[in-house]
Design an enzyme around this catalytic site. Structure first.
Site, PDB file in Angstrom:
ATOM      1  N   ILE A  10       0.901  -1.152   0.000  1.00  0.00           N
ATOM      2  CA  ILE A  10       0.000   0.000   0.000  1.00  0.00           C
ATOM      3  C   ILE A  10       0.939   1.201   0.000  1.00  0.00           C
ATOM      4  O   ILE A  10       1.463   1.591   1.042  1.00  0.00           O
ATOM      5  CB  ILE A  10      -0.928   0.010   1.222  1.00  0.00           C
ATOM      6  CG1 ILE A  10      -1.826  -1.230   1.219  1.00  0.00           C
ATOM      7  CG2 ILE A  10      -1.792   1.275   1.231  1.00  0.00           C
ATOM      8  CD1 ILE A  10      -2.744  -1.334   2.423  1.00  0.00           C
ATOM      9  N   PRO A  11       1.226   1.776  -1.154  1.00  0.00           N
ATOM     10  CA  PRO A  11       2.383   2.671  -1.320  1.00  0.00           C
ATOM     11  C   PRO A  11       2.179   4.090  -0.797  1.00  0.00           C
ATOM     12  O   PRO A  11       2.123   5.064  -1.560  1.00  0.00           O
ATOM     13  CB  PRO A  11       2.608   2.655  -2.830  1.00  0.00           C
ATOM     14  CG  PRO A  11       1.245   2.440  -3.404  1.00  0.00           C
ATOM     15  CD  PRO A  11       0.533   1.539  -2.437  1.00  0.00           C
ATOM     16  N   CYS A  12       2.127   4.248   0.523  1.00  0.00           N
ATOM     17  CA  CYS A  12       1.989   5.579   1.104  1.00  0.00           C
ATOM     18  C   CYS A  12       3.235   6.432   0.846  1.00  0.00           C
ATOM     19  O   CYS A  12       3.178   7.659   0.970  1.00  0.00           O
ATOM     20  CB  CYS A  12       1.696   5.480   2.594  1.00  0.00           C
ATOM     21  SG  CYS A  12       2.888   4.518   3.542  1.00  0.00           S
ATOM     22  N   HIS A  13       4.348   5.795   0.462  1.00  0.00           N
ATOM     23  CA  HIS A  13       5.564   6.560   0.153  1.00  0.00           C
ATOM     24  C   HIS A  13       5.422   7.360  -1.141  1.00  0.00           C
ATOM     25  O   HIS A  13       6.244   8.227  -1.424  1.00  0.00           O
ATOM     26  CB  HIS A  13       6.771   5.622   0.052  1.00  0.00           C
ATOM     27  CG  HIS A  13       6.625   4.581  -1.007  1.00  0.00           C
ATOM     28  ND1 HIS A  13       5.952   3.395  -0.811  1.00  0.00           N
ATOM     29  CD2 HIS A  13       7.055   4.549  -2.304  1.00  0.00           C
ATOM     30  CE1 HIS A  13       5.977   2.678  -1.918  1.00  0.00           C
ATOM     31  NE2 HIS A  13       6.642   3.347  -2.840  1.00  0.00           N
TER      32      HIS A  13
END
Length: 357
Positions: free
Chosen positions: A316-319
């Site tokens: 889940i690419p919160c970056h």
């Protein structure tokens, strides 16, 4: 300092050539060996996909890597400061000792001076360095299926209670709380950017975080509370799949993650996380853009909170969420790590990717 370094290809070329222009300014961490080296190291050169570069020794140690015994990356600091050299030698001679300030003082060193010197050269104190070395030994024993008592001895703790306390400070639970046979099982996954812990059931991945993430103990406690059986240690199919997919990701071979996820969260946070997963690798969005995309343009702060509460890093690419002005904003795994992830995904964007089944 990280942002002033040359790009990864330039540093790798310097590593292959043993170019001394970057000596002391950049260090390479090698995931296949678990060590970090100077770029002039005479050892056999690793593959590019196994290399991560940092501007400081402290960041290499924070990422879980040990100093190379061939090029001795700690030696320059040791030569510049006799106290550092003597304490590093003492640590090598007594890795089993549970170092305290009293031990340092008995060797005749001023505690505040030693603290400042280690912070300046390594970004951490001598006691933090000694503690991290011992705990890593314990974690490796647990990760390989060893018993808690074995991990305690590997970490050089004389007392079970001291090992339990140190373990709990990092992971939020005692090692005995992680037992075999539980529905949820924790697995350690080494990566070029530091070790991660994954928690999976027989069908889904529930957690994926870097071991140094401050929110990790709270996230593990949440899962412990939600599960009647608690969390055990051992493999699971989702964790094994995650490990394979992460290896391909860090080698810039594939940005596709198909591991089934069960991150929990409210309906709103899941909506935000779904939108994060829709951001293609190599691209970024602002919090405001995410809010508009889900039809809640005034919910920018709520989107930011949901982003920060994400329990499954990378997949889940919160970056991929940055400031409206294009700046790197806060990231629980560290801004240096966020920058490196974005660099990896730029490579992924220019590499043909396999389509998900």
């Amino acid at each position: 300092m990280l942002f002033d370094l040359p790009d990864r290809d330039t540093l790798y070329a310097a590593l292959l050539a043993r170019d001394d222009r970057y000596d002391g300014q950049a260090f390479v961490c090698v995931s296949s060996t678990g060590v970090f080296c100077r770029l002039t190291c005479p050892a056999r050169k690793p593959k590019l996909e196994n290399c991560t570069f940092f501007p400081s020794i402290g960041e290499c140690i924070d990422a879980g890597f040990r100093a190379c015994r061939r090029c001795h990356p700690l030696q320059a600091a040791a030569q510049a400061d006799p106290a550092i050299g003597a304490l590093l030698q003492a640590l090598d001679e007594r890795p089993d000792l549970r170092w305290t300030e009293q031990h340092v003082a008995r060797l005749g060193y001023d505690l505040s001076t030693v603290r400042r010197s280690f912070k300046r050269h390594f970004g951490m104190t001598f006691l933090e360095m000694a503690r991290q070395r011992r705990m890593r030994e314990g974690f490796e024993a647990l990760a390989s299926g060893g018993k808690v008592i074995t991990a305690q001895h590997e970490a050089s703790f004389d007392s079970p209670s001291a090992f339990r306390a140190a373990f709990a400070r990092l992971l939020g639970c005692a090692p005995a709380d992680l037992q075999a046979g539980s529905l949820l099982r924790a697995t350690w996954i080494p990566t070029p950017l530091g070790d991660m812990i994954a928690v999976g059931s027989h069908s889904h991945l529930h957690l994926l975080e870097f071991l140094d993430r401050k929110a990790l103990p709270a996230e593990l406690k949440r899962l412990q509370t939600a599960s009647k059986e608690g969390i055990g240690i051992g493999g699971s199919l989702p964790c094994e799949q995650a490990a394979h997919e992460l290896a391909d990701y860090f080698a810039a071979r594939s940005g596709t993650f198909t591991t089934p996820l069960a991150p929990g969260g409210s309906a709103f946070t899941r909506q935000v996380w779904d939108e994060l997963r829709a951001i293609p690798a190599g691209e970024t969005r602002s919090y405001g853009e995410i809010a508009r995309q889900i039809g809640r343009p005034s919910a920018t702060r709520a989107v930011a909170r949901a982003n920060g509460a994400n329990p499954i890093a990378l997949m889940i690419p919160c970056h991929r969420v940055i400031g409206a002005d294009g700046s790197l904003t806060g990231y629980g795994g560290g801004l240096w790590r966020k920058q490196r992830l974005i660099e990896i995904e730029r490579q992924l964007k220019t590499t043909p990717q396999e389509k998900a089944p």
